[in-house]
Design a protein around this motif. Sequence first.
Motif, PDB file in Angstrom:
ATOM      1  N   VAL A  81      55.172  73.134  15.611  1.00 35.77           N
ATOM      2  CA  VAL A  81      56.062  72.019  15.300  1.00 35.77           C
ATOM      3  C   VAL A  81      55.189  70.792  15.160  1.00 35.77           C
ATOM      4  O   VAL A  81      54.493  70.422  16.104  1.00 35.77           O
ATOM      5  CB  VAL A  81      57.092  71.818  16.422  1.00 35.77           C
ATOM      6  CG1 VAL A  81      57.869  70.545  16.205  1.00 35.77           C
ATOM      7  CG2 VAL A  81      58.038  72.996  16.481  1.00 35.77           C
ATOM      8  N   MET A 129      54.299  66.757  13.319  1.00 32.17           N
ATOM      9  CA  MET A 129      54.757  65.505  12.784  1.00 32.17           C
ATOM     10  C   MET A 129      54.348  65.344  11.326  1.00 32.17           C
ATOM     11  O   MET A 129      55.119  64.975  10.479  1.00 32.17           O
ATOM     12  CB  MET A 129      54.069  64.410  13.578  1.00 32.17           C
ATOM     13  CG  MET A 129      54.871  63.241  13.829  1.00 32.17           C
ATOM     14  SD  MET A 129      54.490  62.759  15.497  1.00 32.17           S
ATOM     15  CE  MET A 129      52.740  63.113  15.599  1.00 32.17           C
ATOM     16  N   HIS A 130      53.057  65.612  11.084  1.00 38.58           N
ATOM     17  CA  HIS A 130      52.524  65.446   9.742  1.00 38.58           C
ATOM     18  C   HIS A 130      52.635  66.784   9.033  1.00 38.58           C
ATOM     19  O   HIS A 130      51.745  67.619   9.106  1.00 38.58           O
ATOM     20  CB  HIS A 130      51.072  64.983   9.802  1.00 38.58           C
ATOM     21  CG  HIS A 130      50.902  63.802  10.692  1.00 38.58           C
ATOM     22  ND1 HIS A 130      51.441  62.563  10.397  1.00 38.58           N
ATOM     23  CD2 HIS A 130      50.296  63.656  11.895  1.00 38.58           C
ATOM     24  CE1 HIS A 130      51.149  61.719  11.368  1.00 38.58           C
ATOM     25  NE2 HIS A 130      50.462  62.348  12.291  1.00 38.58           N
ATOM     26  N   PRO A 153      58.633  71.134  10.688  1.00 37.61           N
ATOM     27  CA  PRO A 153      58.329  69.712  10.852  1.00 37.61           C
ATOM     28  C   PRO A 153      59.202  69.112  11.949  1.00 37.61           C
ATOM     29  O   PRO A 153      60.274  69.630  12.242  1.00 37.61           O
ATOM     30  CB  PRO A 153      58.703  69.118   9.499  1.00 37.61           C
ATOM     31  CG  PRO A 153      59.763  70.014   8.978  1.00 37.61           C
ATOM     32  CD  PRO A 153      59.431  71.392   9.489  1.00 37.61           C
ATOM     33  N   LYS A 154      58.747  68.023  12.546  1.00 35.30           N
ATOM     34  CA  LYS A 154      59.553  67.383  13.587  1.00 35.30           C
ATOM     35  C   LYS A 154      60.773  66.678  13.010  1.00 35.30           C
ATOM     36  O   LYS A 154      61.601  66.177  13.750  1.00 35.30           O
ATOM     37  CB  LYS A 154      58.693  66.387  14.387  1.00 35.30           C
ATOM     38  CG  LYS A 154      57.794  67.069  15.406  1.00 35.30           C
ATOM     39  CD  LYS A 154      57.168  66.126  16.399  1.00 35.30           C
ATOM     40  CE  LYS A 154      56.198  66.881  17.307  1.00 35.30           C
ATOM     41  NZ  LYS A 154      55.434  65.977  18.201  1.00 35.30           N
TER      42      LYS A 154
END
Lengths: 210, 210
Positions: free
Chosen positions: A78, A80-81, A100-101
């Motif tokens: 998981v 962020m980018h 993705p988050k």
Amino acid sequence: MISVAIADDHQLFADSLSMGLNSVPDIRVAATFKDGAELLGGLDDLEIDVLVIDLEMPNISGFEVLNAGRPLPPTLVVTMHSTEMQRRRALESGAAGFLPKSAPLNDLAAAIRALNAGEDLTESTTLRDVLRQHQEPVYDSRVQALTARERELLQLLAEGVTSTPDLADQLFISEKTVKNHLASIFEKLEVADRAQAAIEAIRLGVASRR
Amino acid sequence: MISVAIADDHQLFADSLSMGLNSVPDIRVAATFKDGAELLGGLDDLEIDVLVIDLEMPNISGFEVLNAGRPLPPTLVVTMHSTEMQRRRALESGAAGFLPKSAPLNDLAAAIRALNAGEDLTESTTLRDVLRQHQEPVYDSRVQALTARERELLQLLAEGVTSTPDLADQLFISEKTVKNHLASIFEKLEVADRAQAAIEAIRLGVASRR
DNA sequence: GAGCAAATAGGCCTCCCGACCTATGGTCTT
DNA sequence: AAGACCATAGGTCGGGAGGCCTATTTGCTC
């Protein structure tokens, strides 16, 4: 019940995710770690079904965890980018899935269920389908034994409608029938009275989640 | 009960944080938004006591929200990239506090309580002290009215010890006394029976959190 | 169409729950 | 010393909860 471990250096995220996932009836977060080193150190003592890790972490990163050459549970990355390159690198390193988050919590829960069931989440073409198939929580066997009507009654009970007359009114049935349903619920949930039934209903996630 | 709104473009984080904060007895998340535009659009319809926002967001960023010239509730900035410069910029823009995402959930809850009480979180020197002073949840007034012994009993009740003899055994008192305490609990929590009392205990966070 | 499970309803009976009142010893605060 | 609150304990009493059984209708499955 699916046992999950989380590794993320943002403690606020890890703590919250832990709470969030614990509020899903069929998922329990057994441990959270704040970097790869902690994770690799603590993993052996636990029986983890699915691992959720961030890529960017101090000390030992997510990539390094995947490449450590250790046998790991199915691992969901998981991040962020969320770039295509990171996705490919994660999957090549042995991750079983990539989210993705920005995804909603329901998708994460679905992904965890899918991995626990042995599904493959590496194909982005079929991802949405697989997730959709695992949207529904897998309830405890005792809850599965309940009929639809019994569940309705139990839900009302867990909302605070505890007296037989009130339950009868709201379900448009006689008090006798309410007591029959209750007796059946007690047996299936292995409890003794309506107070314990209400507690179990809340604990097992039968009560509506608002 | 403190009413909170969250704005963060990482839905997984926002959803989880919402769940996490909702499991804190005295905090309720009224809404989550995934960018500044949504936030500014939806804020008027809600009575929000404290705002929690991320700085990096699409459309309208956290900075832009703060600088929109709108009257906002006390606003806590929670960010991933916690640099001194960002901190200073956020506070200059009118943020009431600044926390990195590496903080534990308890600190966030404490910060929210502090802001709701009108405290100032802009001084980094006193931050830790102020947070420590707001560690404890502020319980509902009905729970505050309960005595220590009543709380003990209620806790057992919420854990499934529902019969008078069992409660008497575990508290080492007579069944009569158990019934007296229960009557007092019913009155203070404004409920009619032990099932409702157990439900309220869970809802209000009196039951132990494991 | 036989069989089965679920939803509905009723009877009966015991015992516990919850309501209302009284009382006593202990620990505070005033 | 008085007053207030709490924890403790007891009595009484009516109504409701839970246990155990029977029974009918409906709908599904084999």
